[in-house]
Write an enzyme that holds these catalytic residues in place. Sequence first.
Site, PDB file in Angstrom:
ATOM      1  CG  HIS A  69      -2.111  -0.838   1.139  1.00 10.74           C
ATOM      2  ND1 HIS A  69      -2.020  -2.208   1.000  1.00 10.74           N
ATOM      3  CD2 HIS A  69      -3.439  -0.544   1.163  1.00 10.74           C
ATOM      4  CE1 HIS A  69      -3.247  -2.719   0.953  1.00 10.74           C
ATOM      5  NE2 HIS A  69      -4.125  -1.722   1.041  1.00 10.74           N
ATOM      6  CG  HIS A 111       1.833  -3.780   6.382  1.00  7.28           C
ATOM      7  ND1 HIS A 111       2.777  -4.591   5.803  1.00  7.28           N
ATOM      8  CD2 HIS A 111       0.848  -3.632   5.461  1.00  7.28           C
ATOM      9  CE1 HIS A 111       2.383  -4.919   4.584  1.00  7.28           C
ATOM     10  NE2 HIS A 111       1.213  -4.345   4.356  1.00  7.28           N
TER      11      HIS A 111
END
Length: 206
Positions: A124, A173
């Site tokens: 991302h 993450h």
Amino acid sequence: MKKVYTLVLLLIILFALIFTVHTETIAAMDETTGNMFEAINQETILTVLSFIGLLGSTKGIIIFLVLFIIIFAFLYKSSWQPLTIFIAVFLANVCNKLLKGIVERERPVVPGHEVDGFSFPSGHAMVGIVLYGLIACFIANKIQSKTGKMIVFIIAGIILLLIGISRLTAGEHYFTDIIGGFTAGGILLIVLQSGYSFLMNKRKYD
């Protein structure tokens, strides 16, 4: 020269992260920052961050890629800008998968929430900074005032920051994954933007 210094700095940070990402020091730092963002439990904030996170998802990237390919084709009356952002996103995606395969860092363990693939660097963040960074550059090129240009880059910066935060609040993450993604994407963005500027200048004087 400023771009060269920035590029060198980003390369140093990226390689430092690659070689230290499995150490206890980094793990402790990631755990601390992860706990901080997990503490954000206001439903409104999480909803907004979840929506922003979609901008860096595969679906969001494809939608904005196609949208701005069309916009820049009309805005610039040229195929160079659409082609550049298409190649940029493709390369960012390939490089992200390559780096993930090299580092092989497992994702954070969140009960009831499993995500496939490795964690470092964040796709991302990496693909996002390349796409939205180039979009900001191309829009800024069409704006005359310095204030207008600054506003465009500030908006892009805020979007990218929120994308990074959304990945942390979602627990998908570690903090260093986000930093690694922005760093690797930043390197690719500088290289691609410089290559684009070189080609445009060359065509201008040919």
